[in-house]
Write an enzyme that holds these catalytic residues in place. Structure first.
Site, PDB file in Angstrom:
ATOM      1  N   LEU A   1       0.807  -1.211   0.000  1.00 22.37           N
ATOM      2  CA  LEU A   1       0.000   0.000   0.000  1.00 22.37           C
ATOM      3  C   LEU A   1       0.841   1.262   0.000  1.00 22.37           C
ATOM      4  O   LEU A   1       0.476   2.262  -0.609  1.00 22.37           O
ATOM      5  CB  LEU A   1      -0.925   0.023   1.219  1.00 22.37           C
TER       6      LEU A   1
ATOM      7  N   GLY B   1       8.848   2.322   7.757  1.00 19.89           N
ATOM      8  CA  GLY B   1       8.481   0.971   7.387  1.00 19.89           C
ATOM      9  C   GLY B   1       7.577   0.946   6.174  1.00 19.89           C
ATOM     10  O   GLY B   1       7.469   1.929   5.432  1.00 19.89           O
TER      11      GLY B   1
ATOM     12  N   VAL C   1       3.643  -0.417   4.555  1.00 16.93           N
ATOM     13  CA  VAL C   1       2.275  -0.790   4.883  1.00 16.93           C
ATOM     14  C   VAL C   1       1.749  -1.686   3.774  1.00 16.93           C
ATOM     15  O   VAL C   1       1.832  -1.347   2.593  1.00 16.93           O
ATOM     16  CB  VAL C   1       1.372   0.450   5.037  1.00 16.93           C
TER      17      VAL C   1
ATOM     18  N   ASP D   1      -1.056  16.448  15.008  1.00 22.01           N
ATOM     19  CA  ASP D   1      -0.931  16.596  13.554  1.00 22.01           C
ATOM     20  C   ASP D   1      -2.259  16.326  12.858  1.00 22.01           C
ATOM     21  O   ASP D   1      -2.318  15.643  11.849  1.00 22.01           O
ATOM     22  CB  ASP D   1       0.154  15.670  13.010  1.00 22.01           C
TER      23      ASP D   1
END
Length: 685
Positions: free
Chosen positions: A21, A27, A29, A137
């Site tokens: 994705l 990292g 996803v 955020d």
């Protein structure tokens, strides 16, 4: 959504991995399915972080918070293993775009839809605040839109109440949605999230944030000194939005009070049509169908099954066109751009086929897909950090933004091509190959290389968090820096994508340049150490300390001379390669400001440098301390005039010294400036 490669896992914990994705700094996803068929977004930490105890601790805290604040408007954590050999977590898969993408594609939402949206976001924030935590955020990109309602994501930088800074002491958040107290480095609290919520509501209602767009410095200045722009906000919601956007934190409502004004808690919707206007609901329904097809086609596809890969690519292109967004805690990766390719050999003999020319004309040799995008949607490539650079022949200006790279005939003010991209940063900073055939930029998922004529978009060293990139003088290799590398600069073969050599230095370079004669590579690291290496031997021949390291160019060349900005705001002139100091350029700037970016135009006999203080520095007259200084290159005499254009950055000198291109403080169109008189000639974009 991308097909898996041989380097991707086939399983993470109990989840079977179906597709990639996105890629982020920490990292990757993946789209995964559990033993019971549950679809999940699986976040797997990069191997290098798996051995960092501090990172494991932060990851565990993020996981713990995500579990505690779960409700109807935050994705549920399905499973996780923060202590495993490779830490991972799986969250509910949000089948829909971000609020940012939804509004961009279908237009502002109705008042009724925004009330529902606001109630869901306020309820989610209330759970976060009740846990003694601030999100820090909240923005349209961190609110996913599903059929049942909004989903607030990204708790990776959430922190305890009163903590406005990250672990390295820097302000954290996104310009445009940061509260004034955070901009001023003052402790924030739950009401800082309320300020961001007010901005998100304005965006949903109008398609624009309350403090406009442009360079982060300009946006932050507006936040602290200007009233919000509420044009398009209905009268019934204006008092609430105004209260949320109060400069004084003590005068803002709590999330509970916001929720009450909007109508109180609301259960998730049964369908998108129950709360979204028809165009937005139709987009979500189409997105769901496309994702189901993509998942089904990828379930049993082997990564080397080319027919399956091509089917996935075709579906992926449709998904991108529909604005579908799949995210787990906001780890988003770059997406390649594909365009129509001419048939091999139709353009001439060997060496002249598209993609294999010895020299390219960016005004002519451009993929039809890029040219068509420019004709259909001529525009600046985003709202953040436009960065101009000229093609080697000087005919085309290339500018990068947060959503694309545009190619302009700057003389005719005609957009020739538009390359759509996705990037994790404020925007792409493009560099053009010496032969004019390729454009490259650095991102958190690798080195991106685009062959402009064919539309081929490759990611070299995929998974590497690249800081900066430059083409070597011969055009056959790239130079890049990776902050985890032991080398200052890594040399990369452009054809194979393999690393072929290292330029050793005290630290990874923040800026990489090659000298005009192509004989040396220059790198400046974060600690302000400038290193000069000989090309070929890669041996260090010069090292200078105290060099400024900021966004933009802190190094400029004229023949065998180098000009660099020092950390205390002077410009030093040095001969290369011996490093003999030839002189300095200094100028008086207002208190709190210092010289930063530098550029040289030998033909006009000019040296330019901008000056600025911190992100937000003001005078007693409430004016920003930004500006540009000009010197005669030959004499070192300052010749700045009152009539000169004001603060400009990302200075780009035309290869033939005809003009100077730069970006004004409001990050509006790129300016084209007379290099001798420093007067505005034109605006591009």
């Amino acid at each position: 959504m991308r097909p898996l490669t041989l380097g991707d896992p086939r399983a993470v914990g109990p989840y079977r991995i179906r597709a990639l994705l996105g890629v982020g700094g920490m990292g990757r996803v993946y789209l995964g399915t559990g033993p019971d068929g549950t679809v999940a977004a699986v976040k797997a930490v990069r191997a290098e972080y798996a051995y960092d105890p501090d990172f494991r601790g932060r990851f565990a805290r993020e996981l713990d918070l995500a579990r505690r604040v779960h409700g109807p408007y935050t994705p549920r954590v399905l499973d996780a293993d923060p202590a495993g050999q490779t830490p991972w977590m799986a969250t509910e898969y949000v089948m829909g775009p971000s609020l940012h993408d939804l509004v961009q594609l279908t237009g502002p939402l109705t008042e009724e839809a925004v009330r529902f949206l606001g109630r869901g976001i306020a309820e989610a924030l209330g759970r976060v605040h009740a846990d003694g935590t601030v999100h820090r955020d909240l923005k349209p990109g961190n609110v996913m839109v599903s059929a049942s309602g909004p989903q607030v994501i990204d708790f990776g930088i959430a922190g305890a109440l009163g903590d406005a800074h990250g672990e390295d002491g820097r302000i954290i958040g996104t310009p445009g949605y940061m509260a004034p107290e955070n901009v001023r480095n003052e402790p924030g609290g739950t009401v800082s999230d309320v300020f961001a919520l007010g901005g998100v509501l304005v965006y949903a209602l109008t398609g624009s944030g309350p403090f406009g767009e442009g360079h982060p410095s300009a946006v932050l200045y507006r936040i602290t000194h200007h009233d919000p722009v509420l044009t398009g906000v209905p009268d019934s919601l204006r008092p609430l939005v105004t209260a949320c956007l109060e400069k004084d934190p003590a005068r803002r409502p709590t999330t509970g009070e916001v929720l009450e004004v909007l109508g109180g808690p609301v259960p998730p919707a049964a369908s998108a049509a129950d709360w979204l206007p028809p165009p937005a609901a139709a987009l979500l329904e189409a997105t769901a169908r496309e994702y189901r097809e993509a998942v089904e086609s990828s379930v049993y596809a082997h990564p080397l099954d080319r027919s399956a890969l091509e089917r996935t690519r075709r579906r992926r292109r449709r998904l991108l066109a529909a604005g579908a967004a799949a995210t787990a805690l906001a780890l988003v990766g770059g997406v390649g751009t594909w365009a129509t390719v001419s048939s091999p050999g139709e353009d001439g003999g060997p060496g002249e086929r598209p993609g294999s020319r010895e020299r390219c004309d960016l005004a002519e040799h451009i993929a039809p897909g890029y040219a068509e995008a420019a004709r259909e949607h001529p525009r600046a490539p985003g709202s953040q950090m436009l960065t101009p650079v000229f093609s080697p022949d000087g005919d085309v200006m290339v500018a990068g933004g947060d959503s694309g790279i545009a190619l302009w005939d700057w003389r005719e003010k005609t957009e020739l091509g538009l390359i759509g991209i996705e990037t994790d940063g404020f925007g792409a900073i493009p560099v053009v190959s010496p032969d004019g055939c390729r454009i490259a930029y650095a991102d958190s998922d690798g080195v991106h290389v685009i062959t402009v004529e064919t539309g081929e978009h490759r990611i070299l060293q995929e998974g590497t968090d690249v800081e900066t990139v430059a083409f070597a003088a011969d055009g056959g290799s790239l130079l890049y820096s990776d902050w985890r590398s032991d080398a200052s600069v890594v040399e990369l073969d452009l054809e194979t994508g393999e690393a072929t050599g290292l330029y050793k230095g005290p630290g990874p370079a923040d800026e990489i340049r090659t000298t005009p004669d192509g004989g040396h590579v220059v790198g400046v690291d974060y600690n302000g150490v400038l290193t000069l290496w000989e090309v070929g031997t890669r041996e260090e021949v010069l090292s200078l300390e105290g060099v400024r390291s900021t966004l933009g160019s802190n190094i400029a060349f004229s023949g065998s001379e180098m000009f660099h900005v020092t950390q205390d705001g002077r410009i030093v002139r040095t001969s290369l390669p011996d490093g003999e100091r030839l002189g300095e350029f200094t100028a008086e700037v207002p208190e709190g400001g210092s010289l930063s970016e530098v550029a040289v135009n030998p033909t006009a006999d000019r040296l330019y440098a901008n000056y600025k203080g911190s992100d937000i520095v003001i005078t007693e007259d409430d004016l920003p301390l930004f500006g540009t200084k000009v010197w005669e290159l030959s004499t070192g005499r300052e010749i700045t005039e009152d009539g000169d254009e004001g603060f400009i950055e990302w200075l780009a000198v035309h290869p033939g010294d005809e003009v100077l291109a730069a970006v004004p403080i409001d990050n509006a169109p790129v300016w084209v400036i007379d290099p001798a008189r420093m007067r505005l000639i034109d605006r591009i974009g």
